[in-house]
Design a protein around this motif. Structure first.
Motif, PDB file in Angstrom:
ATOM      1  N   ASP B 102       0.868  -1.174   0.000  1.00 12.99           N
ATOM      2  CA  ASP B 102       0.000   0.000   0.000  1.00 12.99           C
ATOM      3  C   ASP B 102       0.902   1.219   0.000  1.00 12.99           C
ATOM      4  O   ASP B 102       1.389   1.647   1.039  1.00 12.99           O
ATOM      5  CB  ASP B 102      -0.878  -0.053   1.259  1.00 12.99           C
ATOM      6  N   VAL B 105       0.612   4.378   2.570  1.00  7.95           N
ATOM      7  CA  VAL B 105       0.814   3.995   3.962  1.00  7.95           C
ATOM      8  C   VAL B 105       2.241   3.521   4.175  1.00  7.95           C
ATOM      9  O   VAL B 105       2.884   3.852   5.177  1.00  7.95           O
ATOM     10  CB  VAL B 105      -0.198   2.890   4.346  1.00  7.95           C
ATOM     11  N   MET B 154       2.570  -0.267  13.149  1.00  9.92           N
ATOM     12  CA  MET B 154       1.453  -1.038  12.593  1.00  9.92           C
ATOM     13  C   MET B 154       1.251  -0.721  11.126  1.00  9.92           C
ATOM     14  O   MET B 154       1.003  -1.616  10.312  1.00  9.92           O
ATOM     15  CB  MET B 154       0.177  -0.712  13.361  1.00  9.92           C
ATOM     16  N   MET B 155       1.367   0.553  10.762  1.00  8.25           N
ATOM     17  CA  MET B 155       1.192   0.928   9.362  1.00  8.25           C
ATOM     18  C   MET B 155       2.257   0.267   8.498  1.00  8.25           C
ATOM     19  O   MET B 155       1.955  -0.274   7.425  1.00  8.25           O
ATOM     20  CB  MET B 155       1.266   2.454   9.221  1.00  8.25           C
ATOM     21  N   TRP B 158       1.545  -3.532   8.219  1.00 11.65           N
ATOM     22  CA  TRP B 158       0.375  -3.897   7.430  1.00 11.65           C
ATOM     23  C   TRP B 158       0.588  -3.633   5.942  1.00 11.65           C
ATOM     24  O   TRP B 158       0.228  -4.439   5.097  1.00 11.65           O
ATOM     25  CB  TRP B 158      -0.847  -3.108   7.915  1.00 11.65           C
ATOM     26  N   SER B 159       1.223  -2.476   5.642  1.00 14.22           N
ATOM     27  CA  SER B 159       1.274  -2.063   4.240  1.00 14.22           C
ATOM     28  C   SER B 159       2.335  -2.812   3.446  1.00 14.22           C
ATOM     29  O   SER B 159       2.364  -2.725   2.232  1.00 14.22           O
ATOM     30  CB  SER B 159       1.542  -0.563   4.165  1.00 14.22           C
ATOM     31  N   ASN B 161       2.695  -5.877   2.760  1.00 14.27           N
ATOM     32  CA  ASN B 161       2.233  -7.062   2.041  1.00 14.27           C
ATOM     33  C   ASN B 161       3.175  -8.238   2.273  1.00 14.27           C
ATOM     34  O   ASN B 161       3.635  -8.885   1.328  1.00 14.27           O
ATOM     35  CB  ASN B 161       2.111  -6.763   0.542  1.00 14.27           C
ATOM     36  N   LEU B 166       3.440  -8.485   8.910  1.00 12.93           N
ATOM     37  CA  LEU B 166       2.127  -8.421   9.553  1.00 12.93           C
ATOM     38  C   LEU B 166       2.198  -9.053  10.944  1.00 12.93           C
ATOM     39  O   LEU B 166       1.634  -8.528  11.906  1.00 12.93           O
ATOM     40  CB  LEU B 166       1.104  -9.145   8.677  1.00 12.93           C
ATOM     41  N   ALA B 169       3.626  -6.672  13.217  1.00 10.98           N
ATOM     42  CA  ALA B 169       2.669  -5.629  13.587  1.00 10.98           C
ATOM     43  C   ALA B 169       1.708  -6.141  14.653  1.00 10.98           C
ATOM     44  O   ALA B 169       1.355  -5.410  15.577  1.00 10.98           O
ATOM     45  CB  ALA B 169       1.901  -5.168  12.350  1.00 10.98           C
TER      46      ALA B 169
END
Lengths: 170, 420
Positions: B102, B105, B154-155, B158-159, B161, B166, B169
Motif C-alpha cells: 500500500d 501507507v 502497525m502501518m 500492514w502495508s 504485504n 504483519l 505488527a
C-alpha cells in the motif's frame, strides 16, 4: 486574518475531508487511518482553543487506544473486507436533504445564542489553571462527582463483563 | 552582549540577541516570535536527529565490549565516523517498494515513526531555561505522541504485504498497547509527587531525586519504556530468529534508516525521560546559575540511563511472548496500581503529619515503597511455592501412573519408571 484563523481553516478542511474519506473509502484500513487523521484534526482544534489537556487526552484515548484497536481488528482481514458493492442506495438524496436541513438548523440556533455573538479569542482571557479546575470539578459533590463515579462504575462493569465472557470455564 | 551570559546561558542569550536583531529589522514582535519558534523547532529537531549518529556508534562499541569484541574502530578516530559511512550507504541503496504494498501507507510509516520520537523532545527540559515548550500537560503529551510510534509500526507492518511484517505488527499491538498501561500509571507517581504535569516543574520539585521517594515506580517506568522501544529483552516485534525482521522487513535504504534512527533515538529518550522524571533532570551543583552546566548534568544522567538500556540489550535473552504478557498484566499493572495507592496515601499522611523537609518526606516514602516491595515479595514467593507444590504433585502422579502402566505390561520395578 490572524495566524490562528489560518491554522483553524486548514485544520477544519483537513478534518472534514478526512471525515468524509472515512465513510467514502473502500479500503477499511484507509478508512481507519483517515479516522485517525480526523481525530488528530480535532486535537489540533482543542489546542487552538487553548485546551491542551483535552488535546492530549484526545490523542491518547482516541488515537492511542481506540483507533489502534480498530486497525488491529481489521488488519486481520487484509483482502476479505475490501468493499466492492455500491456505496449508496436510491435514498441518498433524501439523506442529503435531511443532513443539510439539520446543519442549517444547528447553524441557525447557534446564531441565536447570545454568548456566541461577537466573541473573539482576545475577548475572553483563558485561565491558566484549567486542569486543576477540571480535577476539582470531578471530585466536588456539588459539581460532577456523581456522573464521574457512575461512569467509572459503568466502565468497571464493562471490564468485568468482558472478562467473564472471555474466561474459559473449567 | 554580555560574554558571561553567553557562556553560562547560551540559548537564552542567543534568543534575546536574535529577537533584538529582528525587531531592529522592523519586524512586528509577533512575526519575530513565529520566526524564533520555527528556528527553535529546527534546532531541537536537528540536534535530536544528529544525536543518533553518535548513539549508534556508542551502542555498537559498548555491545562489542560486552561480547568481547572491539566494534567499529576504522572510520575516523575510534570509529566515530562509522555511522556517517553507514548513512551514506543507506542513502545510495535502491529504494524498493514490494508488489502489492500500500504505497501511501508504506511511505508514510517511517516518517511517522521519526516524527513520534522527535516530538517527545519538544517538552524535555534540557536546563533551567532551555525548554522547547512549556506544556502544562507535558507528561500526558509524552504518552500521546508515543502512541503515534505504535501506529507507525502497525502501518509499516500492514502495508508491506508480507506475512512476517504483519506478524510483527500484531506483536506490536500485543506488546506496545499492553505496556502503555503500566507506563502511564508509573508516570503518574512523579506527577503526584510534584503536583504538576509540566516536566520542568517536575524537575524543579526534585529537591531529592524522585528515585528515592518512588523507586518502584522508577523501575516500572524504566522497564515499560524499554518495552515500548521494543528493545531486547522485549524485541519480539522484530525477533530476527522468528519473524526475520518483523515490521520493517521490506524496507530498504533510508526508509529502513528512519526506523533505525527512530529506535535509537527512542532508546536514548528513555534514558532522558528517566533522568527528567526520577533522577532530577538538569539539577546539580550550580545548574540554576549557569544553565549550561544543567545541560551537562542532564546529558550525563540521560547517558547513564541509556547505558543501562544497552547493558540490558547485550546481557538478556528475548522474553517469550506469553511471559511478556504475563509480566505486564499479572505483575506490572497491579504493582503500578498499588504503587499509586501507596504513594498517594503515604504522601497525604506525611503532609498531614506536618513533615515538610524534603529528605524526611522522601525517606518516609522510600520506607512505604520498601513495605510494598516486601508485600510483593511475600505474594510472589507464596504463589511460586504453591506452583512448585502443584507441579511436584502432578509429577508424582505422573510417575505413579507410569509405574502402574509398566507393571501392567509385566515390566515391574523401579528402574522401569521414566525419569521426568
Amino acid at each position: 486574518m490572524t495566524a490562528a484563523q489560518v491554522i483553524f481553516l486548514i485544520t477544519a478542511v483537513l478534518t472534514l475531508g478526512a471525515g468524509v474519506y472515512v465513510v467514502a473509502a473502500r479500503n477499511l484500513v484507509h478508512a481507519a487511518l483517515a479516522l485517525i487523521a480526523a481525530f488528530f484534526g480535532v486535537a489540533v482544534l482543542f489546542v487552538l482553543l487553548q485546551a491542551g489537556f483535552l488535546a492530549a487526552v484526545q490523542v491518547v484515548l482516541y488515537i492511542g487506544a481506540i483507533a489502534i484497536l480498530i486497525i488491529f481488528a481489521i488488519m486481520l482481514t487484509r483482502r476479505v473486507m475490501e468493499d466492492t458493492g455500491p456505496q449508496t442506495n436510491r435514498q441518498w438524496w433524501l439523506a442529503g436533504i435531511i443532513a443539510l436541513v439539520l446543519f442549517g438548523a444547528i447553524v441557525f440556533s447557534l446564531r441565536l445564542v447570545p454568548a456566541l455573538q461577537g466573541v473573539t479569542a482576545a475577548a475572553q482571557p483563558i485561565p491558566t489553571d484549567t486542569i486543576e479546575k477540571l480535577g476539582f470539578a470531578f471530585v466536588d459533590p456539588n459539581q460532577y462527582l456523581l456522573p464521574f463515579e457512575l461512569a467509572s462504575v459503568l466502565l468497571l462493569v464493562a471490564l468485568i463483563g468482558s472478562i467473564v465472557i472471555s474466561a474459559d470455564r473449567k | 552582549m554580555d560574554v558571561g551570559t553567553l557562556i553560562s546561558n547560551p540559548v537564552v542569550a542567543i534568543r534575546e540577541w536574535l529577537a533584538q536583531l529582528l525587531s531592529n529589522l522592523g519586524l512586528a514582535p509577533q512575526a519575530a516570535d513565529v520566526i524564533l519558534m520555527i528556528l527553535g523547532i529546527l534546532v531541537i529537531a536537528s540536534v535530536s536527529l544528529i544525536l543518533p549518529l553518535f548513539l549508534i556508534w556508542f551502542e555498537r562499541r559498548v555491545v562489542a565490549r560486552m561480547q568481547d569484541r572491539i566494534g567499529p574502530n576504522r572510520v575516523g578516530p575510534q570509529g566515530l565516523l562509522q555511522t556517517i559511512a553507514d548513512a551514506v550507504k543507506l542513502l545510495i541503496k535502491e529504494d524498493i517498494t514490494p508488489i502489492g504494498a500500500d504505497k501511501l501507507v508504506y511511505n508514510l510509516a517511517p516518517i511517522l515513526s521519526v516524527i513520534a520520537v522527535i516530538s517527545m523532545w519538544a517538552v524535555i527540559p534540557y536546563a533551567a531555561t532551555m525548554v522547547g515548550t512549556t506544556l502544562n500537560v507535558g507528561a500526558l503529551y509524552l504518552v500521546s505522541v508515543g502512541s503515534l510510534g505504535t501506529l507507525a509500526i502497525m502501518m509499516g507492518g500492514w502495508s508491506s504485504n508480507n506475512k512476517y511484517a504483519l506478524l510483527g505488527a500484531f506483536r506490536t499491538v500485543a506488546q506496545l498497547v499492553s505496556y502503555e498501561a503500566p507506563l502511564l500509571l508509573s508516570l503518574l507517581v512523579p506527577v503526584i509527587l510534584a503536583r504538576s504535569m509540566d516536566l520542568n516543574t517536575i524537575v524543579r520539585a526534585q529537591n531529592v531525586w524522585f528515585i528515592v521517594a518512588a523507586p518502584i515506580a522508577a523501575l516500572i517506568f524504566f522497564v515499560t519504556s524499554v518495552a515500548e522501544v521494543g528493545r531486547t529483552p522485549f524485541d519480539l516485534l522484530e525477533a530476527e530468529s522468528e519473524i526475520v525482521a518483523g515490521f520493517h522487513i521490506e524496507y530498504t535504504g533510508m526508509k529502513f534508516g528512519m526506523f533505525f534512527v527512530a529506535e535509537f533515538l527512542h532508546a536514548f529518550t528513555v534514558g532522558a525521560l528517566t533522568a527528567v522524571l526520577f533522577l532530577g533532570g538538569w539539577r546539580g551543583p550550580g545548574a540554576e546559575q549557569a544553565p549550561i552546566l544543567g545541560v551537562g548534568y542532564f546529558m550525563l544522567k540521560a547517558f547513564a540511563g541509556y547505558f543501562v538500556v544497552i547493558l540490558m540489550r547485550s546481557a538478556l535473552p528475548r522474553i517469550r511472548i506469553d511471559h511478556m504478557l504475563d509480566l505486564n498484566w499479572k505483575f506490572l499493572v497491579p504493582l503500578a496500581l498499588a504503587v499509586i495507592v501507596f504513594t498517594v496515601l503515604g504522601d497525604k499522611v506525611i503532609g498531614e503529619a506536618g513533615i515538610t523537609s524534603p529528605w524526611a518526606r522522601s525517606g518516609l516514602l522510600f520506607l512505604v515503597n520498601l513495605v510494598l516491595a516486601g508485600l510483593v515479595y511475600a505474594v510472589l514467593s507464596g504463589a511460586a511455592r504453591r506452583q512448585r507444590a502443584e507441579e511436584a504433585a502432578g509429577q508424582a502422579h505422573d510417575g505413579q501412573g507410569a509405574l502402574a502402566e509398566a507393571a501392567a505390561h509385566g515390566e515391574a520395578g523401579p528402574h522401569a519408571a521414566p525419569a521426568h
